[in-house]
Design an enzyme around this catalytic site. Structure first.
Site, PDB file in Angstrom:
ATOM      1  N   CYS A  13      67.968   8.372  42.500  1.00 25.90           N
ATOM      2  CA  CYS A  13      67.989   8.867  41.112  1.00 25.90           C
ATOM      3  C   CYS A  13      69.305   8.699  40.362  1.00 25.90           C
ATOM      4  O   CYS A  13      69.308   8.263  39.212  1.00 25.90           O
ATOM      5  CB  CYS A  13      67.612  10.340  41.097  1.00 25.90           C
TER       6      CYS A  13
HETATM    7  N1  LIG Z   1      62.995  11.107  44.740  1.00 25.36           N
HETATM    8  C1  LIG Z   1      63.593  12.117  44.143  1.00 25.36           C
HETATM    9  O1  LIG Z   1      64.394  12.824  44.745  1.00 25.36           O
HETATM   10  C2  LIG Z   1      63.285  12.470  42.710  1.00 25.36           C
HETATM   11  C3  LIG Z   1      63.672  13.722  42.221  1.00 25.36           C
HETATM   12  C4  LIG Z   1      63.363  14.054  40.905  1.00 25.36           C
HETATM   13  C5  LIG Z   1      62.714  13.127  40.088  1.00 25.36           C
HETATM   14  N2  LIG Z   1      62.382  11.899  40.580  1.00 25.36           N
HETATM   15  C6  LIG Z   1      61.658  10.973  39.688  1.00 25.36           C
HETATM   16  O2  LIG Z   1      60.280  11.044  40.008  1.00 25.36           O
HETATM   17  C7  LIG Z   1      59.667   9.747  39.857  1.00 25.36           C
HETATM   18  C8  LIG Z   1      59.014   9.328  41.162  1.00 25.36           C
HETATM   19  O3  LIG Z   1      60.033   9.162  42.138  1.00 25.36           O
HETATM   20  P1  LIG Z   1      59.669   8.972  43.685  1.00 25.36           P
HETATM   21  O4  LIG Z   1      60.961   8.971  44.427  1.00 25.36           O
HETATM   22  O5  LIG Z   1      58.606   9.944  44.061  1.00 25.36           O
HETATM   23  O6  LIG Z   1      59.025   7.475  43.631  1.00 25.36           O
HETATM   24  P2  LIG Z   1      58.263   6.700  44.784  1.00 25.36           P
HETATM   25  O7  LIG Z   1      58.541   5.269  44.550  1.00 25.36           O
HETATM   26  O8  LIG Z   1      58.546   7.325  46.115  1.00 25.36           O
HETATM   27  O9  LIG Z   1      56.709   6.989  44.468  1.00 25.36           O
HETATM   28  C9  LIG Z   1      55.999   6.471  43.390  1.00 25.36           C
HETATM   29  C10 LIG Z   1      54.522   6.375  43.785  1.00 25.36           C
HETATM   30  O10 LIG Z   1      53.755   5.997  42.646  1.00 25.36           O
HETATM   31  C11 LIG Z   1      52.728   5.097  43.069  1.00 25.36           C
HETATM   32  N3  LIG Z   1      52.241   4.351  41.880  1.00 25.36           N
HETATM   33  C12 LIG Z   1      52.883   3.389  41.184  1.00 25.36           C
HETATM   34  N4  LIG Z   1      52.130   3.011  40.131  1.00 25.36           N
HETATM   35  C13 LIG Z   1      50.996   3.758  40.165  1.00 25.36           C
HETATM   36  C14 LIG Z   1      49.835   3.848  39.324  1.00 25.36           C
HETATM   37  N5  LIG Z   1      49.697   3.109  38.232  1.00 25.36           N
HETATM   38  N6  LIG Z   1      48.867   4.720  39.665  1.00 25.36           N
HETATM   39  C15 LIG Z   1      48.991   5.482  40.770  1.00 25.36           C
HETATM   40  N7  LIG Z   1      50.073   5.459  41.586  1.00 25.36           N
HETATM   41  C16 LIG Z   1      51.068   4.607  41.288  1.00 25.36           C
HETATM   42  C17 LIG Z   1      53.393   4.253  44.143  1.00 25.36           C
HETATM   43  O11 LIG Z   1      52.468   3.620  44.977  1.00 25.36           O
HETATM   44  C18 LIG Z   1      54.236   5.329  44.863  1.00 25.36           C
HETATM   45  O12 LIG Z   1      53.505   5.930  45.911  1.00 25.36           O
HETATM   46  C19 LIG Z   1      60.776   8.824  39.361  1.00 25.36           C
HETATM   47  O13 LIG Z   1      60.747   8.790  37.962  1.00 25.36           O
HETATM   48  C20 LIG Z   1      62.031   9.521  39.842  1.00 25.36           C
HETATM   49  O14 LIG Z   1      63.139   9.201  39.061  1.00 25.36           O
HETATM   50  C21 LIG Z   1      62.633  11.563  41.877  1.00 25.36           C
END
Ligand SMILES: NC(=O)c1ccc[n+]([C@@H]2O[C@H](COP(=O)([O-])OP(=O)(O)OC[C@H]3O[C@@H](n4cnc5c(N)ncnc54)[C@H](O)[C@@H]3O)[C@@H](O)[C@H]2O)c1
Length: 402
Positions: free
Chosen positions: A246
């Protein structure tokens, strides 16, 4: 009440299973069929303490077909929003998730939870749905389940009262201050939060770089300043720099949007630059102690922090790449992240991945400690005659900033 979650990565999976734990009827959607299969077997595909137990206990119905959430009262969107090469946000997954809801003529509240720049919801969601909100996530990996149930705050951005009320109902079971605001402010709060936290760590790292030269222990200094209630103790641990999926992407996107509006945010530019350089400082220290070419160098820890298998933007990536470029032979051990590291880049495939920390130390002429896993805190691991340099403070012996 029924909720849907689109995108079952770190954030989506943790959000979904914890909402089930507080009694919400949640169904998850992901385009990745492998994840859905594993969820059917109640298995987690991420390492995050407590997740397996929660899945076993509360079960998460999940599907690749968005129609499975057509009758939900609200849908949270938690797909990835990575960076483009110029630092701007890449909305490919986000736009396709929104489109999947348009395709089923979804009528409930659409509430992004992915991190997206101020104005994104209003540009890409508001025109197409009657009920719209924004609800940022603040979890820290490694303690994400705990953070979800005991958050410092819940931010609810909303366009209409239906969305505000349904969001409040969603979080009824969680005790935390609720900040109600407009959507754009809610989006900005998430960037401000991350920009501040990353800057705080970078300040500690910069202090550490200076105190190292002055032969002063940075932890004595930061422990003292942390007692000032205006500063606070957390996020003051000097080391090889922050990582994770992030901070870099969010600050880069913030810098990029500032530039579009004609403002150059010098502080955040400096934070990004400082953190780019910080991991390599441990190699400078190593080089001063030994030749690197042809030497066996041990890396203890690959994940960006303990209690996670996430290596996204981990300092270990830069350090391992630089060592390989200098001709080192790398031996590495991490309790959880070795698989992710091996698959990150072809050049990491030939690293010698060890069975445990002891083997890694034994095979190495010098060892760099890159993640503060508890398993690495045992003094007996480290022979007195071996070069051991800490990138994360675990024993307070020789380290990157101390
Ligand atoms: N990882 C963290 O610590 C954290 C903390 C706060 C906020 N965020 C934010 O949350 C969001 C997600 O982060 P993450 O780390 O969980 O990402 P990630 O890459 O682990 O997960 C994203 C998921 O979305 C799925 N996906 C993609 N396109 C899709 C669609 N059209 N329909 C259905 N599923 C779909 C992917 O297959 C994947 O499983 C980002 O914007 C990130 O900045 C992350």
């Amino acid at each position: 009440m029924k909720a849907g979650i689109i995108g079952l990565g770190y954030v989506g999976l943790i959000t979904a299973i914890n909402l089930r734990a507080i009694g919400i009827d949640v169904t998850g959607i992901d385009v990745d069929a492998k994840k859905i299969e594993l969820l059917k077997e109640k298995k987690s595909y991420i390492y995050e303490p407590g997740t397996d137990n929660l899945l076993e206990r509360y079960n998460l119905p999940a599907s690749t077909d968005v129609k499975a959430i057509a009758d939900a009262d609200l849908v949270l969107i938690t797909v990835g929003t990575p960076s483009n090469d110029d630092g701007s946000q890449n909305l490919t997954y986000f736009i396709s998730a929104v489109k999947s809801l348009q395709d089923i003529n979804y009528k409930g509240a659409v509430v992004p939870r992915s991190t997206i720049l101020p104005g994104t919801t209003d540009s890409y969601v508001t025109p197409y749905f009657e009920h719209v909100g924004y609800n940022p996530e603040f979890l820290a990996e490694g303690r994400a389940n705990e953070d979800f149930i005991h958050p410092d705050k819940i931010v609810i951005g909303y366009k209409d009262e239906y969305t505000r009320d349904i969001m409040k109902k969603l979080y009824e079971g969680i005790k935390a201050p609720i900040i109600e605001t407009d959507i754009k402010t809610a989006e900005m709060i998430k960037y401000a939060n991350n920009a501040f936290l990353a800057s705080k760590i970078s300040i500690a790292n910069e202090l550490g770089n200076i105190t190292k030269k002055l032969n002063i222990d940075v932890y004595k200094v930061t422990d003292a300043i942390g007692l000032d209630s205006r500063i606070g103790k957390k996020f003051l641990n000097a080391g090889i720099g922050w990582g994770g999926s992030c901070f870099k992407k969010d600050i880069s996107a913030l810098v990029q949007i500032s530039r579009i509006h004609g403002y150059e945010p010098e502080i955040f530019n400096a934070v990004l630059k400082q953190n780019d350089l910080q991991p390599l400082k441990i190699i400078d220290i190593l080089r001063a102690r030994t030749e690197i070419k042809g030497k066996n160098i041990g890396l203890l820890g690959l994940s960006f922090k303990p209690e996670t298998d996430d290596i996204r933007d981990a300092p270990s990536i830069k350090i391992a790449s630089a060592l390989l470029d200098e001709g080192a032979i790398i031996h590495a051990y991490d309790p959880r992240a070795m698989n992710n590291f091996k698959n990150y880049d072809d050049k990491f495939k030939n690293i010698d991945y060890c069975e445990n920390a002891k083997q890694c130390v034994e095979r190495s002429d010098a060892v760099l400690i890159l993640t503060e896993w508890n398993a690495f805190k045992d003094d007996r691991l480290y022979p007195a005659d071996k070069i051991i340099i800490e990138g994360r403070r675990i024993r307070g012996k020789e380290g990157v900033c101390w």
